[in-house]
Design a protein around this motif. Sequence first.
Motif, PDB file in Angstrom:
ATOM      1  N   LYS A  81       7.311   5.066   8.687  1.00 25.93           N
ATOM      2  CA  LYS A  81       7.082   4.631   7.313  1.00 25.93           C
ATOM      3  C   LYS A  81       7.092   3.112   7.295  1.00 25.93           C
ATOM      4  O   LYS A  81       7.860   2.475   8.009  1.00 25.93           O
ATOM      5  N   THR A  82       6.233   2.544   6.471  1.00 23.01           N
ATOM      6  CA  THR A  82       6.192   1.085   6.335  1.00 23.01           C
ATOM      7  C   THR A  82       6.677   0.705   4.940  1.00 23.01           C
ATOM      8  O   THR A  82       6.670   1.528   4.023  1.00 23.01           O
ATOM      9  N   PRO A  83       7.134  -0.547   4.750  1.00 23.87           N
ATOM     10  CA  PRO A  83       7.588  -0.987   3.426  1.00 23.87           C
ATOM     11  C   PRO A  83       6.529  -0.858   2.335  1.00 23.87           C
ATOM     12  O   PRO A  83       6.879  -0.890   1.145  1.00 23.87           O
ATOM     13  N   VAL A  84       5.260  -0.694   2.739  1.00 23.84           N
ATOM     14  CA  VAL A  84       4.192  -0.520   1.749  1.00 23.84           C
ATOM     15  C   VAL A  84       4.471   0.697   0.877  1.00 23.84           C
ATOM     16  O   VAL A  84       4.165   0.722  -0.325  1.00 23.84           O
ATOM     17  N   TRP A  86       7.135   1.658  -0.324  1.00 26.18           N
ATOM     18  CA  TRP A  86       8.159   1.414  -1.343  1.00 26.18           C
ATOM     19  C   TRP A  86       7.603   0.725  -2.593  1.00 26.18           C
ATOM     20  O   TRP A  86       8.286   0.639  -3.604  1.00 26.18           O
ATOM     21  N   LYS A  87       6.371   0.241  -2.479  1.00 28.33           N
ATOM     22  CA  LYS A  87       5.802  -0.531  -3.579  1.00 28.33           C
ATOM     23  C   LYS A  87       5.737   0.312  -4.851  1.00 28.33           C
ATOM     24  O   LYS A  87       5.288   1.460  -4.844  1.00 28.33           O
ATOM     25  N   GLY A  88       6.200  -0.272  -5.953  1.00 26.01           N
ATOM     26  CA  GLY A  88       6.153   0.413  -7.233  1.00 26.01           C
ATOM     27  C   GLY A  88       7.277   1.399  -7.458  1.00 26.01           C
ATOM     28  O   GLY A  88       7.272   2.123  -8.457  1.00 26.01           O
ATOM     29  N   THR A  89       8.237   1.461  -6.535  1.00 31.43           N
ATOM     30  CA  THR A  89       9.377   2.380  -6.697  1.00 31.43           C
ATOM     31  C   THR A  89      10.669   1.576  -6.764  1.00 31.43           C
ATOM     32  O   THR A  89      10.751   0.464  -6.238  1.00 31.43           O
ATOM     33  N   GLU A  90      11.650   2.132  -7.399  1.00 29.58           N
ATOM     34  CA  GLU A  90      12.955   1.481  -7.507  1.00 29.58           C
ATOM     35  C   GLU A  90      13.860   1.958  -6.375  1.00 29.58           C
ATOM     36  O   GLU A  90      13.891   3.157  -6.067  1.00 29.58           O
TER      37      GLU A  90
END
Length: 424
Positions: A81-84, A86-90
């Motif tokens: 998994k990449t940090p991408v 996580w975008k838009g999530t808390e």
Amino acid sequence: MADHLREYVQNGCLSPAAVVDKIFEVAESNGLKGEAGGDKEAAVMQIAMSVNTPLELHPEMRSDRRSSAQPSQIPSLLETKTPVAWKGTEPLEQRWLAAGRIPCGDLTLYSGNGGAGKTETAVQLLVSVAAGLGDWLGCVVETGPARFLSCEEPEANVRDRIERFCKHRHIDPHAIEHLHLHFPGLDATWLATTDRLRKVTKTALLLQIEGWISAHRPMLVVIDSIAAVFDGEAIARRQVRSFLAMLRKIARDNATAIVLLDHPSVRGMADGSGTANSVDWRNSVRAMLHLSDADKNDPDIRELEVKKSNYGHAKEKIKLRWNGVTFVQATSAESSSYRMAAERGIDELFLKLLDKRVAQGRPVRPSSGRGSAPFELAGDPEANGVSAGALRAAMERLFTAGKIVSVETGPASKRRKHIERAPR
């Protein structure tokens, strides 16, 4: 036998440890085991090990599937998994069973010597969670079902602890519906054991507890104690990590805080770390608490310290006081009845020795250091070993209470101060 039983082991119907032992028993009874360390025993060991080989990885299964499996049916060997993503999530906020001390969904080690009050305070935590009291020794706690696996304390002792604490908090212990207690037989307390291959496996008791946790999703599970539930080598890091990984998975899957009670080793007692056995007990948990022994000057006082906290601040220290019924948080200004009695005794000793010095015409001074009242009085044979520090504290209490005064004497050119009893 191994080929026949492999499927039952993989499906969880049979214990791997039991099957491995049975294979060795059959081999030995038929004269197939050979000498210890020999080729025959190694061959039996290899067969025994194959029981734990996943079906899809077993050689016979691989040859059958290699021709029929399509490329699209072969799963990816490694998921990343990449940090991408996580975008838009808390990010998830860390939840605490006991704020700053015990995290939800993870393991906490709680150590302390026998008799220090570890089980007493753990029972307080269980009642606070199950009865919805909302606090535990100065911190906020969650509310929900709780379970206590007591492998050292009999039911009568635990009942006494619960009823005393409930009396202190003015609640009915017989109305607490969400506190579940289990007292296994002394010969049936193991949660994990090891087989001939030193592999850690779950026992029937752990499987039962895991099923109960999955069904009830309790906020808290307390296990008393590590020594009573782990039938492996406490200093073998792989075994320790494997056992704690089993418990940690149960905790994470059910958002349950699992607290393991433990006794520190001799070294852990000496250096104050509170640890025992392998360092992996400490390294594999996310939080660690330690309850000190009784204060040497006051047996009613303890100190609860947060030794480790991966999700919060460590080094929090909470002073506790035994109030005759249970442990409560102590304030810096209050003393227990024992300490107050001890201080009164030292105060009276100070006055007695002071009167003796005044009668002898050998006044003592209120200053610090050599020649001061505490230093001089501590050297008197009637002081019975009471230290100068204790006598200095007594002097300050007596000055505050107005029972002694500082008096100046001598000519104007050479005034000196000494201590006397205050005029009545």
